[in-house]
Design a protein around this motif. Structure first.
Motif, PDB file in Angstrom:
ATOM      1  N   ASP A  61       0.835  -1.198   0.000  1.00 15.92           N
ATOM      2  CA  ASP A  61       0.000   0.000   0.000  1.00 15.92           C
ATOM      3  C   ASP A  61       0.872   1.250   0.000  1.00 15.92           C
ATOM      4  O   ASP A  61       0.606   2.211  -0.740  1.00 15.92           O
ATOM      5  N   ARG A 112       1.061   4.093  -3.037  1.00 16.11           N
ATOM      6  CA  ARG A 112       0.839   5.540  -2.874  1.00 16.11           C
ATOM      7  C   ARG A 112       2.074   6.329  -3.281  1.00 16.11           C
ATOM      8  O   ARG A 112       1.964   7.411  -3.882  1.00 16.11           O
ATOM      9  N   LEU A 122      -3.716   5.261 -11.544  1.00 13.64           N
ATOM     10  CA  LEU A 122      -3.185   6.610 -11.420  1.00 13.64           C
ATOM     11  C   LEU A 122      -4.326   7.613 -11.630  1.00 13.64           C
ATOM     12  O   LEU A 122      -5.324   7.294 -12.294  1.00 13.64           O
ATOM     13  N   PRO A 123      -4.208   8.824 -11.101  1.00 16.52           N
ATOM     14  CA  PRO A 123      -5.285   9.801 -11.287  1.00 16.52           C
ATOM     15  C   PRO A 123      -5.500  10.184 -12.740  1.00 16.52           C
ATOM     16  O   PRO A 123      -6.604  10.582 -13.125  1.00 16.52           O
ATOM     17  N   ARG A 167      -2.093   3.624 -17.204  1.00 14.73           N
ATOM     18  CA  ARG A 167      -2.850   4.176 -16.082  1.00 14.73           C
ATOM     19  C   ARG A 167      -2.990   3.169 -14.940  1.00 14.73           C
ATOM     20  O   ARG A 167      -2.888   3.527 -13.784  1.00 14.73           O
ATOM     21  N   GLY A 196       2.222   6.979  -6.969  1.00 15.71           N
ATOM     22  CA  GLY A 196       1.211   7.852  -7.540  1.00 15.71           C
ATOM     23  C   GLY A 196      -0.199   7.332  -7.611  1.00 15.71           C
ATOM     24  O   GLY A 196      -1.090   8.040  -8.108  1.00 15.71           O
ATOM     25  N   ILE A 197      -0.474   6.115  -7.135  1.00 13.80           N
ATOM     26  CA  ILE A 197      -1.844   5.608  -7.146  1.00 13.80           C
ATOM     27  C   ILE A 197      -2.627   6.320  -6.038  1.00 13.80           C
ATOM     28  O   ILE A 197      -2.232   6.302  -4.880  1.00 13.80           O
ATOM     29  N   THR A 198      -3.728   6.935  -6.407  1.00 18.77           N
ATOM     30  CA  THR A 198      -4.503   7.709  -5.433  1.00 18.77           C
ATOM     31  C   THR A 198      -5.858   7.088  -5.111  1.00 18.77           C
ATOM     32  O   THR A 198      -6.463   7.417  -4.094  1.00 18.77           O
ATOM     33  N   GLY A 199      -6.357   6.226  -5.964  1.00 19.26           N
ATOM     34  CA  GLY A 199      -7.676   5.647  -5.770  1.00 19.26           C
ATOM     35  C   GLY A 199      -7.650   4.375  -4.946  1.00 19.26           C
ATOM     36  O   GLY A 199      -6.697   4.099  -4.210  1.00 19.26           O
TER      37      GLY A 199
END
Length: 300
Positions: free
Chosen positions: A124, A128, A157-158, A192, A131-134
């Motif tokens: 986790d 983060r 990714l956003p 993405r 760059g993974i935000t969701g």
């Protein structure tokens, strides 16, 4: 170092172990793993905790020099077991380390694949950082837990980017190492969906492909699994690309998060410790020679 905001009572090692079980349950560890306490008396007070990725002699010496009562590492010391902890013979290095700790009354505790699998764990934190935000999902789900626990993570990714830009973001996010970041795949291809696994993750390629990831970030990719993954990707629109980072770098990002979680959980019990982080960088590589692009190097 960090210390409690108020003069909280120090926990015993036994109390620390109870809190650790709540944070990183042993039941989430892989069957082959060796997590939990390695040395220490449960009634001993723990005022200062030193965090490190690897239980190596330099960390043991540092714990003694800095007055730590407990060393928490991610990697276990006795993963493959041993019949002796004498400071001589085939196990001399581990024996010396344990003698150093025990003779100075320093406890040792490992949180390994249990800290990988838990929500908020190693992968986790890596997800983060890159760059993974969701929302995040495990690549493989643990046989116990709520279904959210497991090894590896995948998420989005956003916004879409290209592989080269993503690789540069990964490079910037992780601690510096001699090996840098290795990338396989077309640098211009758009991505993405990202899968990650802190530590050695080349056993998870089937799960990565099933997740629909455009790129996979992990460590210790060996030649044959990586080659087979590239061949498979060639028939699947080039996905997933591979981003290979240092094992140490991919997991050491978690240490600060683990320390904060332990401090918070102890604080809820009216207990507190001083937290230190090891100054020893246990990545095994010291420097890199070459590092040419694949199309610039010579062929043996």
């Amino acid at each position: 170092p960090t210390s409690p905001e108020h003069a909280l009572a120090p926990p015993t090692l036994g109390q620390v172990l109870e809190v650790v079980q709540g944070l990183w349950p042993r039941e989430l560890a892989e069957p082959w793993d060796a997590v939990g306490p390695v040395a220490g008396r449960p009634e001993a007070p723990v005022r200062t905790v030193l965090w490190a990725l690897d239980p190596v002699q330099a960390v043991a010496d540092e714990a003694v020099a800095r007055g730590a009562d407990l060393v928490v590492t991610h990697h276990p010391l006795l993963l493959r077991g041993t019949s002796s902890v004498a400071a001589v013979g085939h196990a001399a290095a581990k024996g010396r380390l344990l003698h150093t700790l025990i003779e100075h009354r320093v406890a040792l505790l490992a949180a390994h694949t249990n800290a990988d699998a838990v929500v908020g764990g190693v992968s986790d934190v890596l997800a983060r950082a890159v760059g993974i935000t969701g929302a995040l999902s495990p690549l493989t789900t643990s046989t116990v837990g709520t279904g959210a626990e497991g090894i590896g993570r995948v998420g989005d990714l956003p916004e879409e980017t290209d592989r080269a830009a993503f690789a540069r973001a990964v490079h910037a996010a992780r601690p510096a190492t001699a090996g840098g970041v290795r990338v396989a795949g077309d640098p211009a291809q758009r991505i993405r969906r990202v899968a990650v696994c802190g530590g050695a993750g080349d056993s998870l390629f089937d799960a990565v492909r099933a997740s629909g990831a455009d790129v996979y970030v992990t460590a210790d990719l060996r030649h044959h699994p990586a080659s087979e993954a590239r061949e498979t990707a060639a028939s699947g629109e080039g996905r997933p690309a591979l981003v290979d980072v240092s094992h140490w770098a991919s997991e050491s990002l978690w240490l600060a998060h683990g320390a904060r979680a332990l401090e918070a959980a102890l604080g809820e019990r009216g207990l507190g410790v001083t937290t230190l982080f090891s100054d020893h960088r246990s990545d095994p590589w010291d420097f890199l020679v070459g590092g040419e692009r694949a199309d610039e190097g010579s062929h043996a």
